[in-house]
Design an enzyme around this catalytic site. Structure first.
Site, PDB file in Angstrom:
ATOM      1  N   HIS A   1       0.489  30.187  51.271  1.00 37.48           N
ATOM      2  CA  HIS A   1       1.686  29.478  50.816  1.00 37.48           C
ATOM      3  C   HIS A   1       1.940  28.180  51.588  1.00 37.48           C
ATOM      4  O   HIS A   1       2.499  27.230  51.034  1.00 37.48           O
ATOM      5  CB  HIS A   1       2.894  30.406  50.877  1.00 37.48           C
ATOM      6  CG  HIS A   1       2.846  31.489  49.845  1.00 37.48           C
ATOM      7  ND1 HIS A   1       2.381  32.759  50.119  1.00 37.48           N
ATOM      8  CD2 HIS A   1       3.167  31.489  48.518  1.00 37.48           C
ATOM      9  CE1 HIS A   1       2.432  33.486  49.022  1.00 37.48           C
ATOM     10  NE2 HIS A   1       2.890  32.747  48.036  1.00 37.48           N
TER      11      HIS A   1
ATOM     12  N   ASP B   1       3.820  28.556  41.013  1.00 31.95           N
ATOM     13  CA  ASP B   1       3.351  29.694  41.800  1.00 31.95           C
ATOM     14  C   ASP B   1       3.190  30.902  40.882  1.00 31.95           C
ATOM     15  O   ASP B   1       4.125  31.659  40.634  1.00 31.95           O
ATOM     16  CB  ASP B   1       4.356  30.006  42.921  1.00 31.95           C
ATOM     17  CG  ASP B   1       3.878  31.144  43.817  1.00 31.95           C
ATOM     18  OD1 ASP B   1       2.700  31.540  43.687  1.00 31.95           O
ATOM     19  OD2 ASP B   1       4.678  31.640  44.628  1.00 31.95           O
TER      20      ASP B   1
END
Length: 635
Positions: free
Chosen positions: A191, A295
């Site tokens: 991330h 995402d």
């Protein structure tokens, strides 16, 4: 009974010298088990033709057959260990296999249900109206304790437990419809790589939107940036956020971020929207998003997936329209390619290629960067993409290591306890992202027609190199002469060929490779320092500035803010406005479309070479002056 199966008959018999073996005939197929009392082992095999899954029966199987064993030395009961594998057999169409999350092509099968060597524990499985959500804990027999395990358990430097598997903590994995979305142990590497390269490509992102990200980790990374004033997270499945709060607390933990809350979803800057992203964009006319991050899972299949946003050009254009004038879009784009891959639009990566093509075709996108990270915990490196509406995004993307490190310090700072906020991303990491691996270039150059710049992926090994060596006149291919300017009558320096130089030959490559790079920011600072009142003029600095202005040129990577200054014999070549007189050109000619493509792994990998090397634009005869044309480095 727990599996919903029907026993028709069974048979058991004792084994020699100990144990028992049983087999049962089911309406749906059969079941068998064998025991080894001395070893404390029982093996069980269940086979069913029923459409009902067997996994729900696993807890009952463990309860009935997992009898605790008493340790002869300590007298304590030992927790039974279950080792199991779940496989789908039989005959299924391709469509039926794709629809089953336990099919052996799914991540859930490959990582959890199929391998016997993986110790696994089902944390939660929920089937919502939108998707199946699976969260599991897993570890392999070869796993050893991590650094965090050692700190938590108080291991010393010579503690033998460092090499014992039973002290290794399992990692938690999140699957959506059988596809692996997140690995808790390495979620920071993933991330941070997804968010921060794009965030730092923007000078000061204030308004951020996240599509997906229900585990909270992308939101966590975004909230580290002190410039952020508002985050809109559009997640299609509210249940995923609910489960993340309970079962993925590490991933949505913002308790150590200065100015945030214990759970990232509760930060005052965050607005949670539970809606399909496409519907949200269709109903909202967005135009001011500074940073948009996608995402979610990425399709890697040979079949069409029209519903995925990669394949919806209208939605891609809507996302681009939502960006502010210098807005940035970031997304993960799946598994990194290899040099063996076929043309991207003919492979399982066709959806990614289609998405990139949509970005390339949109006139509002000015630059696209591709990069990959191998430390995300997946079997293969993960690839990421950043697309910018403003070409000056390249200035931030190609920033030096210390510039990125300072930007992190200035915009993110540390945690509440004073520790660094980021565990993986820093200036050196960004440096590794600036030139994509060769496989990206290889696959890109398999496009048809082949992109123009692919002919310049390496120096022409058949072309000759002609060097200038002022300390060895006999070996040097060039000489410096003084002559009179025909118009002014003043003396001027010229570079002359001592030997014949065929068209395409490399001229002074060693000297040109030594050209130094200076940024626009550095030049502005140097200029400003010479203008400070009350300070004596530094002639040497002014001369240095004049030299750069005369012999430097901006990078052909428009917006990069980089300049290259020739310091070898090439800077003495005369410049002519007469194109017939000039006999030098830069190694890579101007792109037929003007400038450089907004997406090109070739330009990204060879940008320094493209910015410095010169070749003969025609045959140069011995004794002929070597002359540059005006505008040699114009974009």
């Amino acid at each position: 009974e727990a599996a919903g199966l029907t026993m028709l008959s069974y048979h058991c018999h004792s084994l020699h010298p100990a144990g028992v073996s049983c087999v049962g005939v089911l309406l749906e197929s059969h079941i068998s088990f064998h025991t080894w009392p001395d070893e404390g082992v029982i093996t069980l095999d269940m086979f069913t033709t029923s459409s009902k899954p067997l996994l729900p029966a696993l807890p009952e199987i463990e309860r009935l057959f997992g009898v605790p064993r008493v340790n002869a030395e300590t007298g304590e009961e030992e927790e039974p260990v279950s080792v199991w594998s779940h496989e789908l057999r039989g005959f299924r169409t391709d469509e039926e296999r794709r629809a089953n999350v336990y099919d052996d092509n799914s991540d859930l099968s490959n990582w959890i249900t199929s391998p016997l060597e993986v110790t696994k524990k089902q944390i939660v499985t929920v089937k919502t109206e939108i998707q199946q959500i699976d969260i599991w804990d897993a570890s392999e027999r070869e796993d050893l304790p991590s650094y965090e395990d050692g700190v938590r358990l108080g291991f010393g430097p010579d503690d033998p437990r460092w090499m014992q598997h039973e002290y290794a903590s399992p990692t938690r994995l999140l699957f959506l419809d059988g596809a692996l979305l997140a690995i808790a142990d390495s979620d920071a590497e993933f991330h941070e790589s997804l968010v921060h390269p794009g965030m730092f490509a923007h000078p000061s992102p204030k308004n951020v939107a996240i599509l997906g990200g229900g585990d909270g980790a992308t939101l966590r990374e975004v909230l580290r940036h002190r410039s952020v004033e508002k985050v809109t997270m559009i997640e299609k499945d509210a249940k995923l956020v609910e489960l993340a709060r309970v079962h993925l607390p590490k991933m949505c933990n913002c308790s150590e971020i200065v100015g945030s809350t214990e759970v990232c979803f509760d930060d005052a800057r965050v607005e949670l929207v539970y809606q399909q992203p496409k519907d949200y964009f269709a109903l909202n006319n967005l135009t001011d998003i500074d940073f948009l991050v996608l995402d979610g899972t990425v399709p890697e299949t040979d079949r069409e997936v029209p519903e995925h946003w990669f394949n919806d050009k209208k939605f891609v254009d809507a996302m681009i329209d939502s960006l502010s004038e210098n807005g940035v879009l970031a997304t993960q784009v799946g598994t990194a390619p290899t040099i063996l891959d076929p043309r991207a639009d003919l492979s399982v990566f066709r959806h990614r290629e289609r998405f990139i093509n949509s970005l390339e075709a949109n006139p509002k996108i000015k630059s696209i960067f591709i990069y990959e990270e191998a430390h995300c915990g997946f079997y293969e490196p993960k690839a990421f993409l950043v697309a910018c509406r403003d070409v000056t995004c390249r200035r931030h993307w190609y920033a030096e290591t210390d510039e990125i490190d300072y930007a992190i310090y200035d915009r993110i700072g540390g945690l509440k306890d004073g520790k660094p906020s980021l565990v993986h991303y820093d200036g050196a990491t960004q440096r590794s992202f600036q030139a994509p691996p060769r496989a990206w270039e290889t696959v890109y150059c398999r496009r048809e027609p082949e992109p123009f710049e692919c002919a310049y992926r390496g120096l022409d090994k058949n072309a000759e190199l002609f060097e200038f060596d002022p300390e060895n006149e006999e070996e040097s291919s060039f000489e410096i002469r003084m002559s009179k300017n025909k118009e002014t009558g003043e003396d001027e320096v010229g570079v002359y060929a001592k030997v014949d130089m065929p068209e395409g030959s490399y001229l002074m490559p060693t000297h040109l490779a030594a050209s130094f790079e200076v940024s626009d920011d550095s030049m502005e600072n140097v200029h400003a320092n010479t203008q400070i009142e009350g300070v004596d003029k530094a002639t040497v600095i002014e001369d240095f500035i004049d030299f750069i202005d005369t012999h430097g040129h901006p990078s052909i990577q428009e917006g990069s803010g980089k300049n290259y200054v020739e310091v070898g014999g090439s800077f003495m070549m005369r410049i002519s406005e007469d194109p017939e007189e000039a006999n030098v050109r830069r190694w890579i000619p101007s792109h037929p479309d003007g400038g450089r493509p907004k997406f090109s792994p070739v330009y990204d990998r060879h940008r320094h070479s493209f910015d410095v090397f010169l070749v003969a634009s025609r045959d140069i005869k011995a004794g002929e002056e070597v002359v540059k044309p005006v505008g040699l480095w114009d974009i």
